[in-house]
Scaffold this active site. Sequence first.
Site, PDB file in Angstrom:
ATOM      1  N   ARG A   1      52.575 -83.838  13.306  1.00  0.00           N
ATOM      2  CA  ARG A   1      53.572 -82.771  13.484  1.00  0.00           C
ATOM      3  C   ARG A   1      54.931 -83.452  13.441  1.00  0.00           C
ATOM      4  O   ARG A   1      55.230 -84.322  14.269  1.00  0.00           O
ATOM      5  CB  ARG A   1      53.368 -82.050  14.813  1.00  0.00           C
ATOM      6  CG  ARG A   1      54.553 -81.183  15.174  1.00  0.00           C
ATOM      7  CD  ARG A   1      54.285 -80.240  16.310  1.00  0.00           C
ATOM      8  NE  ARG A   1      53.435 -79.144  15.892  1.00  0.00           N
ATOM      9  CZ  ARG A   1      53.311 -78.001  16.556  1.00  0.00           C
ATOM     10  NH1 ARG A   1      53.994 -77.800  17.665  1.00  0.00           N
ATOM     11  NH2 ARG A   1      52.519 -77.046  16.121  1.00  0.00           N
TER      12      ARG A   1
ATOM     13  N   HIS B   1      53.389 -74.570   8.046  1.00  0.00           N
ATOM     14  CA  HIS B   1      52.472 -74.624   9.201  1.00  0.00           C
ATOM     15  C   HIS B   1      51.101 -74.115   8.722  1.00  0.00           C
ATOM     16  O   HIS B   1      50.636 -73.055   9.129  1.00  0.00           O
ATOM     17  CB  HIS B   1      53.028 -73.762  10.339  1.00  0.00           C
ATOM     18  CG  HIS B   1      52.426 -74.063  11.675  1.00  0.00           C
ATOM     19  ND1 HIS B   1      51.464 -75.045  11.862  1.00  0.00           N
ATOM     20  CD2 HIS B   1      52.636 -73.510  12.915  1.00  0.00           C
ATOM     21  CE1 HIS B   1      51.123 -75.072  13.141  1.00  0.00           C
ATOM     22  NE2 HIS B   1      51.808 -74.155  13.797  1.00  0.00           N
TER      23      HIS B   1
ATOM     24  N   GLN C   1      48.144 -72.967  11.067  1.00  0.00           N
ATOM     25  CA  GLN C   1      48.385 -71.679  11.700  1.00  0.00           C
ATOM     26  C   GLN C   1      47.950 -70.532  10.792  1.00  0.00           C
ATOM     27  O   GLN C   1      47.285 -69.596  11.226  1.00  0.00           O
ATOM     28  CB  GLN C   1      49.888 -71.554  12.036  1.00  0.00           C
ATOM     29  CG  GLN C   1      50.211 -70.279  12.773  1.00  0.00           C
ATOM     30  CD  GLN C   1      49.544 -70.229  14.134  1.00  0.00           C
ATOM     31  OE1 GLN C   1      49.699 -71.126  14.948  1.00  0.00           O
ATOM     32  NE2 GLN C   1      48.773 -69.178  14.390  1.00  0.00           N
TER      33      GLN C   1
ATOM     34  N   ASP D   1      57.542 -64.585  14.354  1.00  0.00           N
ATOM     35  CA  ASP D   1      57.622 -65.936  14.930  1.00  0.00           C
ATOM     36  C   ASP D   1      59.001 -66.059  15.579  1.00  0.00           C
ATOM     37  O   ASP D   1      59.867 -65.188  15.375  1.00  0.00           O
ATOM     38  CB  ASP D   1      57.424 -66.989  13.810  1.00  0.00           C
ATOM     39  CG  ASP D   1      57.385 -68.415  14.343  1.00  0.00           C
ATOM     40  OD1 ASP D   1      57.139 -68.601  15.554  1.00  0.00           O
ATOM     41  OD2 ASP D   1      57.621 -69.352  13.548  1.00  0.00           O
TER      42      ASP D   1
ATOM     43  N   CYS E   1      52.255 -66.454  16.277  1.00  0.00           N
ATOM     44  CA  CYS E   1      51.635 -67.792  16.347  1.00  0.00           C
ATOM     45  C   CYS E   1      51.852 -68.460  17.690  1.00  0.00           C
ATOM     46  O   CYS E   1      51.159 -69.413  18.013  1.00  0.00           O
ATOM     47  CB  CYS E   1      52.136 -68.661  15.205  1.00  0.00           C
ATOM     48  SG  CYS E   1      53.850 -69.136  15.366  1.00  0.00           S
TER      49      CYS E   1
ATOM     50  N   ARG F   1      42.604 -71.287  16.252  1.00  0.00           N
ATOM     51  CA  ARG F   1      43.095 -72.579  15.751  1.00  0.00           C
ATOM     52  C   ARG F   1      42.001 -73.626  15.938  1.00  0.00           C
ATOM     53  O   ARG F   1      41.766 -74.463  15.071  1.00  0.00           O
ATOM     54  CB  ARG F   1      44.358 -73.005  16.530  1.00  0.00           C
ATOM     55  CG  ARG F   1      45.613 -72.192  16.238  1.00  0.00           C
ATOM     56  CD  ARG F   1      46.223 -72.544  14.886  1.00  0.00           C
ATOM     57  NE  ARG F   1      46.571 -73.934  14.760  1.00  0.00           N
ATOM     58  CZ  ARG F   1      47.703 -74.496  15.185  1.00  0.00           C
ATOM     59  NH1 ARG F   1      48.636 -73.753  15.739  1.00  0.00           N
ATOM     60  NH2 ARG F   1      47.938 -75.791  15.023  1.00  0.00           N
TER      61      ARG F   1
HETATM   62  N1  NVA Z   1      58.530 -71.785  13.717  1.00  0.00           N
HETATM   63  C1  NVA Z   1      58.135 -72.393  14.979  1.00  0.00           C
HETATM   64  C2  NVA Z   1      56.650 -72.428  15.083  1.00  0.00           C
HETATM   65  C3  NVA Z   1      56.136 -72.988  16.389  1.00  0.00           C
HETATM   66  C4  NVA Z   1      54.637 -73.080  16.415  1.00  0.00           C
HETATM   67  C5  NVA Z   1      58.739 -73.783  15.063  1.00  0.00           C
HETATM   68  O1  NVA Z   1      58.752 -74.492  14.056  1.00  0.00           O
HETATM   69  O2  NVA Z   1      59.200 -74.153  16.137  1.00  0.00           O
HETATM   70  N1   CP Z   2      51.420 -72.147  17.213  1.00  0.00           N
HETATM   71  C1   CP Z   2      51.535 -73.451  17.470  1.00  0.00           C
HETATM   72  O1   CP Z   2      51.462 -74.306  16.591  1.00  0.00           O
HETATM   73  O2   CP Z   2      51.724 -73.754  18.777  1.00  0.00           O
HETATM   74  P1   CP Z   2      52.140 -75.160  19.395  1.00  0.00           P
HETATM   75  O3   CP Z   2      53.566 -75.413  19.001  1.00  0.00           O
HETATM   76  O4   CP Z   2      51.979 -74.993  20.879  1.00  0.00           O
HETATM   77  O5   CP Z   2      51.237 -76.216  18.852  1.00  0.00           O
END
Ligand code: NVA
Ligand code: CP
Length: 309
Positions: free
Chosen positions: A107, A134, A137, A224, A264, A292
Amino acid sequence: MGNKVKRDFTKLLDINKKECLRLIERAQKLKELKKQGIEYRPLKGKYLAMIFEKASTRTRISFEIGIKDLGGSAVVLNKGDTQLGRGEPIEDTARVVSRYVDAIMIRTFGQQIVERLAAWSTVPVINGLTDEFHPCQILSDLFTIKEIKKDFKDLKIAYIGDGNNVANSWIEASILFGLNLSIATPEGYEPLANLVEMAKENKNFQLLKDPFEAAKDADVINTDVWVSMGQEEEQKERREAFKSYRIDDELLAVAKKDAIVLHCLPAHRGEEITEGVFERFSSIIFTQAENRLHVQKALLEWLILGWNE
Ligand code: NVA
Ligand code: CP
């Protein structure tokens, strides 16, 4: 795996439609096995490295429990734990980590980091979220929709809000399956232009400004956060730009009567979704989070062991 070429999951379009459907089918099977309490440990002696340069609750837990459920183990490397933060090149990190583990989940910020990691690793690399995509997801979201609505192909799916990583991965799903997808974002917050161009070849894809037009007769409404990780400094202007892109009762009134809402998570009540709508759909939203685990187990099993054709 023999001489099989390794596969990566850096974005949804790394896999084809048939593979995506097979992963969803497999996730369903693994979910059933788990619910029945049947042990299935094909990844005994296999290791997953998880690299986190951003925070996570769901991704962190579901990947760690996922590999352990399958009999393997995880090594978690948080921001600041590795020499990456001190300038060791991603190309060297990729080759070193590949000597220890059987798959890497990362990540991070730029998609290019994941792509370079995948290019230099000799083991499969999974994108656990970048600024651009993502994919895990959306795999889970497709599975969740299939569980609830039986299929996702003949549905109208709407995404309201920021043209971010989740929106981009939804567009990839639309390209993969020719999905009927309508995205509504304010001007200046559109998803990746090259993906939008590709998706437009599918007559069912629309990029709009009006959230009501996107939500009209929708079977599934997605949203989101307005401020993604790494955008904290833009909070004020984003809250202003997105204020009419909230999932509330008024917006839901134009969708189909049996429409479902997906998120998500994490959710910001009062921003992208109202408290009332969130709670009404919370059991679906938490199933979406649970899923997930099941889709990522299917993914780990496939990437590490391959499928018996
Ligand atoms: N769009 C959000 C998704 C979090 C799972 C982010 O990138 O923070
Ligand atoms: N939806 C998702 O990826 O959640 P986290 O940021 O908690 O991993």
